[in-house]
Design a protein around this motif. Structure first.
Motif, PDB file in Angstrom:
ATOM      1  N   LYS A   7       7.497   9.212  12.736  1.00  0.00           N
ATOM      2  CA  LYS A   7       7.871   9.523  11.358  1.00  0.00           C
ATOM      3  C   LYS A   7       7.865   8.244  10.531  1.00  0.00           C
ATOM      4  CE  LYS A   7       9.307  12.581   8.311  1.00  0.00           C
ATOM      5  NZ  LYS A   7       8.525  13.763   7.938  1.00  0.00           N
ATOM      6  N   THR A   8       7.038   8.228   9.497  1.00  0.00           N
ATOM      7  CA  THR A   8       6.949   7.052   8.629  1.00  0.00           C
ATOM      8  C   THR A   8       7.237   7.446   7.188  1.00  0.00           C
ATOM      9  OG1 THR A   8       4.568   7.388   8.243  1.00  0.00           O
ATOM     10  CG2 THR A   8       5.201   6.002  10.114  1.00  0.00           C
ATOM     11  N   ARG A   9       7.503   6.447   6.377  1.00  0.00           N
ATOM     12  CA  ARG A   9       7.673   6.715   4.945  1.00  0.00           C
ATOM     13  C   ARG A   9       6.315   7.049   4.345  1.00  0.00           C
ATOM     14  NH1 ARG A   9      10.314   1.869   2.114  1.00  0.00           N
ATOM     15  NH2 ARG A   9      11.485   1.723   4.046  1.00  0.00           N
ATOM     16  N   GLU A  10       6.326   7.783   3.265  1.00  0.00           N
ATOM     17  CA  GLU A  10       5.089   8.200   2.621  1.00  0.00           C
ATOM     18  C   GLU A  10       4.721   7.249   1.490  1.00  0.00           C
ATOM     19  OE1 GLU A  10       4.078  12.504   1.695  1.00  0.00           O
ATOM     20  OE2 GLU A  10       4.289  11.713  -0.355  1.00  0.00           O
ATOM     21  N   ILE A  11       3.449   6.882   1.432  1.00  0.00           N
ATOM     22  CA  ILE A  11       2.922   6.128   0.304  1.00  0.00           C
ATOM     23  C   ILE A  11       1.663   6.829  -0.188  1.00  0.00           C
ATOM     24  CG2 ILE A  11       3.832   3.968   1.246  1.00  0.00           C
ATOM     25  CD1 ILE A  11       0.872   3.199   1.888  1.00  0.00           C
ATOM     26  N   GLY A 125       0.812   1.375  -9.871  1.00  0.00           N
ATOM     27  CA  GLY A 125       1.158   2.404  -8.893  1.00  0.00           C
ATOM     28  C   GLY A 125       0.338   2.249  -7.631  1.00  0.00           C
ATOM     29  N   ALA A 126      -0.046   1.004  -7.341  1.00  0.00           N
ATOM     30  CA  ALA A 126      -0.910   0.730  -6.202  1.00  0.00           C
ATOM     31  C   ALA A 126      -0.095   0.351  -4.972  1.00  0.00           C
ATOM     32  CB  ALA A 126      -1.885  -0.402  -6.537  1.00  0.00           C
ATOM     33  N   SER A 127      -0.654   0.596  -3.817  1.00  0.00           N
ATOM     34  CA  SER A 127      -0.029   0.200  -2.556  1.00  0.00           C
ATOM     35  C   SER A 127      -0.642  -1.109  -2.070  1.00  0.00           C
ATOM     36  CB  SER A 127      -0.211   1.290  -1.500  1.00  0.00           C
ATOM     37  OG  SER A 127      -1.590   1.508  -1.265  1.00  0.00           O
ATOM     38  N   ILE A 128       0.024  -1.737  -1.114  1.00  0.00           N
ATOM     39  CA  ILE A 128      -0.467  -2.987  -0.537  1.00  0.00           C
ATOM     40  C   ILE A 128      -0.500  -2.855   0.977  1.00  0.00           C
ATOM     41  CG2 ILE A 128       0.010  -5.442  -0.156  1.00  0.00           C
ATOM     42  CD1 ILE A 128       1.242  -5.563  -2.926  1.00  0.00           C
ATOM     43  N   ARG A 129      -1.657  -3.167   1.554  1.00  0.00           N
ATOM     44  CA  ARG A 129      -1.732  -3.235   3.013  1.00  0.00           C
ATOM     45  C   ARG A 129      -1.632  -4.677   3.452  1.00  0.00           C
ATOM     46  NH1 ARG A 129      -5.997  -3.319   7.284  1.00  0.00           N
ATOM     47  NH2 ARG A 129      -7.637  -2.521   5.932  1.00  0.00           N
ATOM     48  N   VAL A 130      -0.640  -4.957   4.266  1.00  0.00           N
ATOM     49  CA  VAL A 130      -0.520  -6.250   4.931  1.00  0.00           C
ATOM     50  C   VAL A 130      -1.333  -6.147   6.217  1.00  0.00           C
ATOM     51  CG1 VAL A 130       1.058  -7.767   6.179  1.00  0.00           C
ATOM     52  CG2 VAL A 130       1.710  -6.833   3.947  1.00  0.00           C
ATOM     53  N   GLY A 131      -2.348  -6.984   6.337  1.00  0.00           N
ATOM     54  CA  GLY A 131      -3.239  -6.889   7.484  1.00  0.00           C
ATOM     55  C   GLY A 131      -3.312  -8.188   8.257  1.00  0.00           C
ATOM     56  N   VAL A 132      -2.861  -8.167   9.492  1.00  0.00           N
ATOM     57  CA  VAL A 132      -2.889  -9.355  10.339  1.00  0.00           C
ATOM     58  C   VAL A 132      -3.904  -9.142  11.452  1.00  0.00           C
ATOM     59  CG1 VAL A 132      -1.584 -10.781  11.961  1.00  0.00           C
ATOM     60  CG2 VAL A 132      -0.512  -9.989   9.839  1.00  0.00           C
ATOM     61  N   ASN A 133      -4.853 -10.059  11.568  1.00  0.00           N
ATOM     62  CA  ASN A 133      -5.786 -10.076  12.684  1.00  0.00           C
ATOM     63  C   ASN A 133      -5.375 -11.180  13.649  1.00  0.00           C
ATOM     64  OD1 ASN A 133      -7.164  -8.069  11.399  1.00  0.00           O
ATOM     65  ND2 ASN A 133      -8.999  -9.257  10.987  1.00  0.00           N
ATOM     66  N   HIS A 170       7.972  -1.454  -1.767  1.00  0.00           N
ATOM     67  CA  HIS A 170       7.954  -0.817  -0.447  1.00  0.00           C
ATOM     68  C   HIS A 170       6.756   0.102  -0.237  1.00  0.00           C
ATOM     69  CE1 HIS A 170      11.993  -2.291   0.462  1.00  0.00           C
ATOM     70  NE2 HIS A 170      12.289  -1.994  -0.798  1.00  0.00           N
ATOM     71  N   ASP A 171       5.817   0.129  -1.178  1.00  0.00           N
ATOM     72  CA  ASP A 171       4.602   0.939  -0.995  1.00  0.00           C
ATOM     73  C   ASP A 171       3.631   0.142  -0.132  1.00  0.00           C
ATOM     74  OD1 ASP A 171       5.569   3.057  -2.482  1.00  0.00           O
ATOM     75  OD2 ASP A 171       4.844   2.184  -4.363  1.00  0.00           O
ATOM     76  N   ILE A 172       3.975   0.045   1.139  1.00  0.00           N
ATOM     77  CA  ILE A 172       3.330  -0.887   2.059  1.00  0.00           C
ATOM     78  C   ILE A 172       2.751  -0.131   3.251  1.00  0.00           C
ATOM     79  CG2 ILE A 172       3.701  -2.875   3.599  1.00  0.00           C
ATOM     80  CD1 ILE A 172       6.184  -3.528   1.826  1.00  0.00           C
ATOM     81  N   LYS A 173       1.594  -0.576   3.671  1.00  0.00           N
ATOM     82  CA  LYS A 173       0.983  -0.143   4.917  1.00  0.00           C
ATOM     83  C   LYS A 173       0.682  -1.400   5.716  1.00  0.00           C
ATOM     84  CE  LYS A 173      -3.177   1.575   4.574  1.00  0.00           C
ATOM     85  NZ  LYS A 173      -4.373   2.454   4.439  1.00  0.00           N
ATOM     86  N   ILE A 174       0.720  -1.327   7.039  1.00  0.00           N
ATOM     87  CA  ILE A 174       0.532  -2.514   7.872  1.00  0.00           C
ATOM     88  C   ILE A 174      -0.568  -2.262   8.889  1.00  0.00           C
ATOM     89  CG2 ILE A 174       1.652  -4.203   9.374  1.00  0.00           C
ATOM     90  CD1 ILE A 174       4.353  -3.218   8.368  1.00  0.00           C
ATOM     91  N   SER A 175      -1.369  -3.283   9.142  1.00  0.00           N
ATOM     92  CA  SER A 175      -2.338  -3.219  10.230  1.00  0.00           C
ATOM     93  C   SER A 175      -2.245  -4.473  11.086  1.00  0.00           C
ATOM     94  CB  SER A 175      -3.768  -3.060   9.694  1.00  0.00           C
ATOM     95  OG  SER A 175      -4.180  -4.216   8.990  1.00  0.00           O
ATOM     96  N   LEU A 176      -2.470  -4.304  12.371  1.00  0.00           N
ATOM     97  CA  LEU A 176      -2.483  -5.398  13.343  1.00  0.00           C
ATOM     98  C   LEU A 176      -3.735  -5.211  14.193  1.00  0.00           C
ATOM     99  CD1 LEU A 176       1.187  -5.104  14.680  1.00  0.00           C
ATOM    100  CD2 LEU A 176       0.356  -6.801  13.054  1.00  0.00           C
ATOM    101  N   LYS A 177      -4.721  -6.064  14.032  1.00  0.00           N
ATOM    102  CA  LYS A 177      -5.988  -5.832  14.716  1.00  0.00           C
ATOM    103  C   LYS A 177      -6.375  -7.019  15.586  1.00  0.00           C
ATOM    104  CE  LYS A 177      -7.915  -2.725  11.241  1.00  0.00           C
ATOM    105  NZ  LYS A 177      -9.103  -2.421  10.409  1.00  0.00           N
ATOM    106  N   CYS A 195       9.759  -0.944  12.380  1.00  0.00           N
ATOM    107  CA  CYS A 195       9.720  -0.581  10.952  1.00  0.00           C
ATOM    108  C   CYS A 195       9.281   0.867  10.834  1.00  0.00           C
ATOM    109  CB  CYS A 195       8.765  -1.499  10.180  1.00  0.00           C
ATOM    110  SG  CYS A 195       7.013  -1.218  10.550  1.00  0.00           S
ATOM    111  N   ASP A 196       9.421   1.419   9.626  1.00  0.00           N
ATOM    112  CA  ASP A 196       8.989   2.798   9.407  1.00  0.00           C
ATOM    113  C   ASP A 196       7.837   2.876   8.414  1.00  0.00           C
ATOM    114  OD1 ASP A 196      10.262   2.217   7.018  1.00  0.00           O
ATOM    115  OD2 ASP A 196      11.467   4.045   6.979  1.00  0.00           O
ATOM    116  N   TYR A 197       7.154   1.760   8.188  1.00  0.00           N
ATOM    117  CA  TYR A 197       5.992   1.777   7.304  1.00  0.00           C
ATOM    118  C   TYR A 197       4.816   2.476   7.985  1.00  0.00           C
ATOM    119  CZ  TYR A 197       8.414  -1.600   4.346  1.00  0.00           C
ATOM    120  OH  TYR A 197       9.323  -2.212   3.531  1.00  0.00           O
ATOM    121  N   PRO A 198       3.962   3.146   7.209  1.00  0.00           N
ATOM    122  CA  PRO A 198       2.757   3.725   7.808  1.00  0.00           C
ATOM    123  C   PRO A 198       1.857   2.622   8.358  1.00  0.00           C
ATOM    124  CG  PRO A 198       2.704   3.909   5.408  1.00  0.00           C
ATOM    125  CD  PRO A 198       4.065   3.438   5.769  1.00  0.00           C
ATOM    126  N   LEU A 199       1.144   2.935   9.432  1.00  0.00           N
ATOM    127  CA  LEU A 199       0.305   1.958  10.102  1.00  0.00           C
ATOM    128  C   LEU A 199      -1.162   2.358  10.015  1.00  0.00           C
ATOM    129  CD1 LEU A 199       2.397   1.302  13.347  1.00  0.00           C
ATOM    130  CD2 LEU A 199       2.538   0.156  11.121  1.00  0.00           C
TER     131      LEU A 199
END
Length: 360
Positions: A7-11, A125-133, A170-177, A195-199
């Protein structure tokens, strides 16, 4: 059975809802020069037809940032601007119409710049993806964890996220690649518990079509089976449109989403007396672009074919001197000789689709 979705928060990214109770979203990235508006719009059109729901575009300079405006005017696809280091490009892209950013706030030059990007994203009204490789982890964390370990990647990502949270964003999405499938799995599992952010899930630098499809399907398949993942990308060193077929087959295999027909076919053996491989490939080719969800069987044995594939909505099986066409295991047509088998099957398939659509 797939584990219950985390269960994640919605963005939102444009019109697309991510996280919460929403289905896993399929994403890709253009490989055109974003400044070439015509080529980029055409590739986005092809991606949309293949099932892409969000697309990321590279923003290397001001020309690419402002090109988002005319691109946005010609496509309804939600657009994410891919930004590295230059906060000005992020603001320009948002002003031009980007629905989201892929940017790490710790890499854009300090508090003032982060404030400016967050203000622009909030206004749009934009979201931000934090992306870590694995290749972008900070030097201090590499030293702390003795390399780009899953723990290092998670700490890096959460450090970037905190910069946004401190500003009430908090309109955040995260990626770890990582190019390592096992590191990717471990990193997302660890992050999912913190965390409960969408992935957004993916295996980076996965490789060409075969290798990339295998690595991505193993890594993402395990994560999705465990309920982890809100958006996904199959990263291939190939035409990004090909990523769509892999993504949708993966989701279908896990019972998460369905798009287009499922085609099952036997692996051939010494009893096969027809050109089964060519037959299956041609059926697959002719069904490209069909979005209806149903099951098609292409079998190489007229004796066992209908029985083995009785769950298929429609199927074909061939022998040396005859072929049969069946629905739900029941033979509906016999075709003498093999030359007309494909065309006879396609005629029956057209009738099947017409009947199916009339019943809706």
């Amino acid at each position: 059975m797939v584990t219950e979705r985390r269960k994640t928060r919605e963005i939102r990214v444009g019109s697309v809802r991510i996280g919460g109770d929403n289905p896993v979203v399929v994403q890709s990235m253009t490989n055109t020069d974003t400044r070439d508006v015509e080529a980029t719009v055409e590739q986005i059109r092809q991606l949309a037809e293949a099932g892409c729901e969000i697309v990321r575009v590279a923003v290397l300079n001001e020309g690419a940032a402002w090109a988002i405006g005319p691109i946005r005017n010609q496509t309804g696809m939600p657009l994410i601007a891919d930004i590295h280091f230059d906060h000005r490009l992020a603001i320009m892209a948002l002003e031009a119409g980007a629905d989201g950013l892929r940017i790490n706030p710790g890499n854009i030059g300090g508090k003032k710049n982060v404030d400016a990007v967050v203000d622009a994203a909030r206004a749009r009204g934009a979201s931000i993806r934090v992306g870590v490789n694995s290749g972008s982890v900070e030097k201090a964390l590499l030293e702390k964890y003795c390399g780009p370990t899953p723990e290092a990647m998670v700490e890096s990502a959460l450090g970037h996220v905190r910069m946004l949270e401190e500003r009430g964003f908090h309109d955040i999405k995260i990626s770890l690649k990582s190019s390592s499938v096992l590191h990717t799995i471990d990193a997302y599992r660890l992050l999912a518990g913190r965390c409960d952010y969408p992935l957004h899930i993916g295996v980076t630098e996965a490789g060409t079509l075969l290798r990339g499809a295998v690595k991505s399907s193993v890594g993402l398949g395990i994560l999705l089976w465990q309920g982890i993942g809100d958006t996904l990308r199959i990263s291939l060193t190939d035409d990004p449109v090909k990523e769509m077929a892999v993504a949708w087959e993966l989701l279908r295999a896990l019972g998460l989403r369905y798009r287009g027909p499922e085609i099952i076919s036997c692996p051939t053996c010494g009893r096969t007396e027809i050109g089964l491989i060519n037959l299956a490939e041609e059926v697959e080719r002719r069904l490209e672009g069909v979005t209806d969800s149903f099951k098609v069987a292409v079998m190489g044995c007229v004796v066992n074919g209908p029985g083995e594939a009785r769950e298929a909505d429609i199927g074909v099986a061939g022998g040396r001197d005859k072929g049969i066409i069946f629905r739900k295991g029941e033979i509906v047509k016999t075709v003498k000789g093999g030359a007309r088998l494909l065309e006879a099957f396609m005629e029956e398939l057209d009738s099947f689709l017409e009947e199916r659509r009339k019943d809706r």
